[in-house]
Design a protein around this motif. Structure first.
Motif, PDB file in Angstrom:
ATOM      1  N   VAL A  13      -4.542   5.215  -0.473  1.00  0.00           N
ATOM      2  CA  VAL A  13      -4.087   4.722   1.206  1.00  0.00           C
ATOM      3  C   VAL A  13      -5.305   3.071   0.940  1.00  0.00           C
ATOM      4  O   VAL A  13      -4.899   1.847   1.534  1.00  0.00           O
ATOM      5  N   LYS A  69       3.735   0.713   8.718  1.00  0.00           N
ATOM      6  CA  LYS A  69       3.420   1.023   7.804  1.00  0.00           C
ATOM      7  C   LYS A  69       3.936   2.372   7.944  1.00  0.00           C
ATOM      8  O   LYS A  69       2.921   2.869   8.431  1.00  0.00           O
ATOM      9  N   HIS A 125       7.700  -0.496   6.964  1.00  0.00           N
ATOM     10  CA  HIS A 125       6.955  -0.458   5.643  1.00  0.00           C
ATOM     11  C   HIS A 125       7.332   0.503   5.133  1.00  0.00           C
ATOM     12  O   HIS A 125       5.912   1.303   5.382  1.00  0.00           O
ATOM     13  N   GLU A 167       7.380   1.760  -1.350  1.00  0.00           N
ATOM     14  CA  GLU A 167       5.888   2.488  -2.237  1.00  0.00           C
ATOM     15  C   GLU A 167       6.105   3.453  -2.949  1.00  0.00           C
ATOM     16  O   GLU A 167       6.632   4.246  -1.366  1.00  0.00           O
ATOM     17  N   VAL A 212      -3.315   2.669   7.715  1.00  0.00           N
ATOM     18  CA  VAL A 212      -1.460   2.694   8.032  1.00  0.00           C
ATOM     19  C   VAL A 212      -1.229   3.209   9.932  1.00  0.00           C
ATOM     20  O   VAL A 212      -2.591   3.806   9.774  1.00  0.00           O
ATOM     21  N   CYS A 234      -6.527   8.445   7.220  1.00  0.00           N
ATOM     22  CA  CYS A 234      -5.929   7.320   6.836  1.00  0.00           C
ATOM     23  C   CYS A 234      -4.968   6.500   7.848  1.00  0.00           C
ATOM     24  O   CYS A 234      -4.159   5.541   7.091  1.00  0.00           O
ATOM     25  N   LYS A 275      -5.165   3.905  10.811  1.00  0.00           N
ATOM     26  CA  LYS A 275      -5.553   2.419  11.354  1.00  0.00           C
ATOM     27  C   LYS A 275      -6.202   3.185  12.730  1.00  0.00           C
ATOM     28  O   LYS A 275      -5.514   3.419  14.198  1.00  0.00           O
ATOM     29  N   HIS A 285      -4.456   1.246  -1.826  1.00  0.00           N
ATOM     30  CA  HIS A 285      -3.904  -0.074  -1.426  1.00  0.00           C
ATOM     31  C   HIS A 285      -4.015  -1.160  -0.269  1.00  0.00           C
ATOM     32  O   HIS A 285      -2.958  -1.632   0.097  1.00  0.00           O
ATOM     33  N   HIS A 286      -4.181   0.277   1.248  1.00  0.00           N
ATOM     34  CA  HIS A 286      -3.909  -0.631   3.041  1.00  0.00           C
ATOM     35  C   HIS A 286      -5.738  -0.434   3.148  1.00  0.00           C
ATOM     36  O   HIS A 286      -5.240  -0.683   3.845  1.00  0.00           O
ATOM     37  N   ILE A 290       6.055   4.211   2.930  1.00  0.00           N
ATOM     38  CA  ILE A 290       5.317   4.719   1.524  1.00  0.00           C
ATOM     39  C   ILE A 290       5.447   5.989   1.435  1.00  0.00           C
ATOM     40  O   ILE A 290       5.589   6.731   2.679  1.00  0.00           O
ATOM     41  N   ASP A 312      -7.117  -4.212  11.353  1.00  0.00           N
ATOM     42  CA  ASP A 312      -5.833  -4.449   9.990  1.00  0.00           C
ATOM     43  C   ASP A 312      -6.191  -3.898   8.920  1.00  0.00           C
ATOM     44  O   ASP A 312      -5.432  -4.218   8.125  1.00  0.00           O
ATOM     45  N   THR A 313      -6.722  -2.543   8.533  1.00  0.00           N
ATOM     46  CA  THR A 313      -6.120  -1.529   7.347  1.00  0.00           C
ATOM     47  C   THR A 313      -6.088  -0.453   7.599  1.00  0.00           C
ATOM     48  O   THR A 313      -6.266  -0.079   9.020  1.00  0.00           O
TER      49      THR A 313
END
Length: 342
Positions: free
Chosen positions: A216, A158, A182, A203, A232, A250, A252, A219-220, A184, A229-230
């Motif tokens: 972020v 991401k 992916h 996105e 970008v 932002c 991860k 949505h993430h 954004i 897991d959370t």
């Protein structure tokens, strides 16, 4: 043959009024080890704004023809030049290894002809149009080195791209999507966002109406210290300034921040706690190489991707294009055809 040419000349630092369109600028002649290029296309970068305004530590030899990116045809060979012929289509590496940047310390592309060291020439494939090639060097070369050359983005990542509508930004969108990421895209208006979705962004967040950090988190997920897991995986931030602090929040655990510039400020507020707590990698990337250009040209020639061009202007309207760049009223690359008025 005339010994003058049309050129957009910077006469001194200041606003865009210091740029003068001249019909009688001296046309260069080939010197040993150099060639004269008939410039077929050039494109703007935000660096041209910095050059016009003036940058600390950079001395400009006025008057100078601005424009880092240029492509064209070899028009004249200097003594000792081998391996090239008159008529060859070429892309010019913007950096002379000893004398600096085209369009800054050397006359650049916003003229009908340019004097270039033969060492800076890269063959331009027949399949690549002049305007496409002119969009590549600084913006796409910078993005390619940062993303592909340094292997910082992989399939499934991401990737949040700040300032995604500019030259480096749109190049980053295209290259990250090519790698299977992916994407954004953070932009300043909805029209630009729609265009970025057309070229592959998954996105879009309008940072004028919504904080990209809040987006972020919503949505993430908010990054957590003990979970992958959370947040970008990657943020591309060549803006700096007040975007830096929220960028840190932002990413991860174990994620990356890619930096290749600081158009909004190079000395932002820093919070080192996020870097060690989330084990962040801040990866700098400076410039581009000939290998980046050759890879990009091969990709365009093969139809793997196409540079996003906002518009192509004649030299008589080049200052207008630079004003659009300064006001950020564009998306992709603004290209100039020095012969478009003929």
């Amino acid at each position: 043959m005339t010994d003058t040419m049309r050129a957009l000349v910077l006469e001194g630092h200041g606003d865009l009024d210091r740029l003068r369109l001249r019909d009688d600028h001296p046309k260069p002649t080939a010197t040993p080890g150099h060639v004269v290029i008939k410039v077929r296309a050039t494109s703007f970068n935000y660096h041209d704004i910095f050059t016009t305004r003036g940058m600390p530590g950079i001395k400009i030899p006025f008057p100078v023809v601005i424009g880092l990116d240029l492509v064209g045809d070899v028009a004249e060979l200097g003594e000792g030049v081998t391996g090239w012929s008159v008529g060859d289509r070429v892309l010019v590496h913007p950096i002379h290894p000893e004398r600096g940047l085209m369009g800054e310390t050397l006359d650049g592309g916003l003229a009908q002809y340019a004097l270039v060291s033969a060492e800076q020439l890269i063959p331009l494939p027949d399949e690549v149009e002049y305007a496409q090639a002119a969009a590549l060097p600084v913006a796409y070369g910078t993005a390619h080195r940062m993303i592909v050359g340094k292997e910082t983005v992989k399939a499934g990542d991401k990737v949040l791209i700040l300032g995604a509508s500019g030259g480096v930004g749109t190049a980053s969108v295209i290259l990250c999507k090519k790698l299977g990421a992916h994407v954004i895209a953070a932009v300043g208006d909805d029209e630009k966002g729609a265009k970025l979705k057309e070229i592959g962004a998954d996105e879009v967040v309008n940072y004028k109406t919504e904080s990209f950090l809040d987006y972020v988190k919503e949505h993430h997920g908010k990054p957590r210290r003990y979970s992958y897991d959370t947040g970008v995986d990657v943020v591309i931030n060549y803006t700096g300034g007040d975007t830096w602090a929220p960028t840190l929040r932002c990413v991860k655990l174990g994620g990356k921040i890619l930096v290749c510039g600081a158009t909004a400020g190079y000395d932002p507020t820093e919070d080192l706690r996020y870097i060690w707590t989330f084990e962040l990698q801040v990866i700098g990337s400076n410039g581009f190489t000939g290998d980046d250009f050759r890879a990009l040209l091969d990709g365009v020639a093969a139809g793997d991707y196409e540079p996003l061009i906002d518009q192509v202007l004649p030299l008589s309207r080049a200052r207008e294009g630079l004003a659009r760049l300064e006001e950020r009223k564009f998306i992709g690359k603004i290209v100039v055809d020095p012969w478009g008025d003929e």
